[in-house]
Design an enzyme around this catalytic site. Structure first.
Site, PDB file in Angstrom:
ATOM      1  N   CYS A 107      88.972  87.915   4.695  1.00 39.68           N
ATOM      2  CA  CYS A 107      88.821  86.859   5.704  1.00 39.68           C
ATOM      3  C   CYS A 107      87.539  86.072   5.467  1.00 39.68           C
ATOM      4  CB  CYS A 107      88.828  87.466   7.102  1.00 39.68           C
ATOM      5  SG  CYS A 107      88.591  86.251   8.420  1.00 39.68           S
ATOM      6  N   CYS A 205      90.645  92.570  13.077  1.00 34.71           N
ATOM      7  CA  CYS A 205      90.747  91.577  14.154  1.00 34.71           C
ATOM      8  C   CYS A 205      92.167  91.378  14.651  1.00 34.71           C
ATOM      9  CB  CYS A 205      90.143  90.249  13.696  1.00 34.71           C
ATOM     10  SG  CYS A 205      90.890  89.574  12.197  1.00 34.71           S
TER      11      CYS A 205
END
Length: 372
Positions: A107, A205
Site C-alpha cells: 500500500c 486496514c
C-alpha cells in the site's frame, strides 16, 4: 508549547489525513514551520461501505474536524480501483501461493507514495507530500536523501517504507518521525484536536476488527488438510494453509494432545504439495529456526544498495530486534543472507529490511529459508 520559527513560507504540502492522531499532528507541525498545508483523505476500500467493519466514514469525519480546527482545506480522493489492482490482488495471490504477504508495504509503495504523490503533483500542485509515519529523512551535502528510523524505536515504521526511492523520500516530509508517540498525543491534546486520544489502527486496514479467517474465506475457498508432527504423525486438521503462518501458536485446535509434553505447539512448516500443516512443540523447535535466507525482488532506497559481503543488520518482521547478518549477491536480483545466530519464524513472503545503523537501506521479499 514552544513556537517554531516559520522557515518554509510558500511551499505547499499535501498531508495524507487518515483521521488519526499522527497525521493530525503532522499537519499542525508543518503549519508551524511555515508551510502552506492542505489535507487529502484517501478512500482505498469500497467492499464494506455498508458494513459494520468499515471505519472510513468515521475517519473522514475526524479528518474533516481536524482540518476545520486547523483552518486548512481537506480534499478527498478515491483510490479503491488502484488499491484493488495493485494491493489486494497481490495479497490474495500470495496467500493462494502459500506465502504470507505484507499488504501495508505494498500500500505504501503503490498508493500512499505513488498514486497519492501523483495526485498531489498533478491536481493539487504540491511541492511536498507528508504522512504521519514514524521515520525521518536526512538530506546530505552531496544532494542525496536517506531514510532513517523514527526516533521512537517502538513506533519506527521504516520497515513498511523500504520500497521508497530516494526521490520519493526527498519529496516527502515526516514530522512525527522526530517525536515519541506520547509527545504526539500531548501536542494533539494541547491543540484541542479530537484525535488526541483516538486508538491507533492495528492489523490490515481492509480487514479491520473482524476475524482474519472469516474475511479471507470470502475471497479464497477453504482447502482443509492434515496437521502433522515433523515425524509424520497426524494430530489434527486445518481449514487451509493460508490461515496459518510460521511461528503461529494460537488457533491450531490441538491443545492437550496425549503423549506430548506441556510445551505449546507452533507452526514450524507448511508442505504445500501435500497441503499439510507441520507443527512442533516449543518456540525454538529446530524446524522453526533458520540460519539464513534468500531474498529477491530487491529494492534499495539509493538504487545501489550495500556492497557484496558486507556485515549489516536485518529485520525479517516488524518490531523485531536487529539481526546481524552477512550478505552475498547471487545475482543482481537475489541475496543470500546468513545470520550471525539462528532466527525463529522467518516467513517466506514477508519482507526482509536492511539497516546500516539508523539508515534504512532497503530490502526485498523472503523467498527460501536456509536451515542447518
Amino acid at each position: 508549547m514552544t513556537s517554531i520559527e516559520p522557515t518554509h513560507t510558500g511551499k505547499k504540502v499535501i498531508v495524507g489525513m487518515s483521521g488519526g492522531v499522527d497525521s493530525s499532528v503532522s499537519a499542525y507541525l508543518l503549519m508551524q514551520q511555515g508551510y502552506q498545508v492542505e489535507g487529502l483523505f484517501m478512500k482505498n476500500w469500497e467492499e464494506d461501505d455498508n458494513n459494520e467493519y468499515c471505519a472510513a466514514a468515521e475517519d473522514l469525519k475526524d479528518a474533516q474536524a481536524v482540518c476545520d480546527k486547523l483552518g486548512i482545506k481537506l480534499h478527498t480522493v478515491n483510490f479503491a480501483a488502484e488499491y484493488w489492482d495493485n494491493v489486494f490482488e497481490y495479497f490474495l495471490a500470495e496467500y493462494k501461493a502459500g506465502r504470507t504477504p505484507n499488504p501495508d508495504i505494498m500500500c505504501n509503495k503503490e498508493i500512499k507514495f505513488k498514486a497519492f504523490l501523483e495526485f498531489a503533483d498533478e491536481i493539487l500542485d504540491a511541492d511536498y507530500i507528508a504522512m504521519g509515519h514514524y521515520v525521518r529523512r536526512r538530506d546530505n551535502s552531496d544532494g542525496s536523501t536517506q531514510m532513517l528510523r523514527g526516533v521512537d524505536g517502538n513506533k519506527d515504521q521504516s520497515y513498511f517504507l523500504y520500497t521508497l526511492s530516494h526521490e520519493q523520500v526527498a519529496r516527502s516530509l515526516f514530522p512525527v518521525g522526530e517525536l515519541e508517540k506520547h509527545e504526539v498525543r500531548e501536542i494533539a491534546k494541547e491543540m484541542g484536536l479530537i484525535t488526541h486520544d483516538k486508538k491507533d489502527s492495528t492489523g490490515i486496514c481492509f480487514i479491520g476488527e473482524r476475524k482474519f479467517t472469516e474475511f479471507l474465506g470470502t475471497y479464497l475457498p477453504a482447502q482443509p488438510g492434515n496437521i502433522e508432527t515433523p515425524e509424520g504423525e497426524v494430530i489434527g486438521t486445518h481449514q487451509g494453509l493460508m490461515y496459518h503462518t510460521l511461528g503461529q501458536r494460537k488457533g491450531l485446535g490441538i491443545g492437550g494432545m496425549k503423549n506430548s509434553n506441556d510445551d505449546p505447539w507452533y507452526v514450524v512448516d507448511k508442505d504445500l504439495e501435500r497441503n499439510v500443516l507441520i507443527v512442533g512443540q516449543g518456540g525454538h523447535h529446530p524446524r522453526l529456526m533458520s540460519t539464513g535466507m534468500t531474498v529477491n525482488q530487491l529494492h534499495w532506497v539509493d538504487r545501489t544498495g550495500p556492497v557484496d559481503g558486507c556485515h549489516i543488520a536485518v529485520k525479517t518482521r516488524y518490531r523485531q530486534q536487529d539481526v546481524p547478518c552477512t550478505l552475498t549477491y547471487t545475482d543482481e536480483h537475489t541475496l543470500r543472507v546468513v545470520f550471525d545466530e539462528p532466527v525463529a519464524a522467518v516467513t517466506p513472503g514477508q519482507s526482509a529490511v536492511f539497516y546500516d545503523g539508523e539508515v534504512c537501506l532497503g530490502g526485498g521479499i523472503i523467498d527460501q529459508l536456509i536451515r542447518g
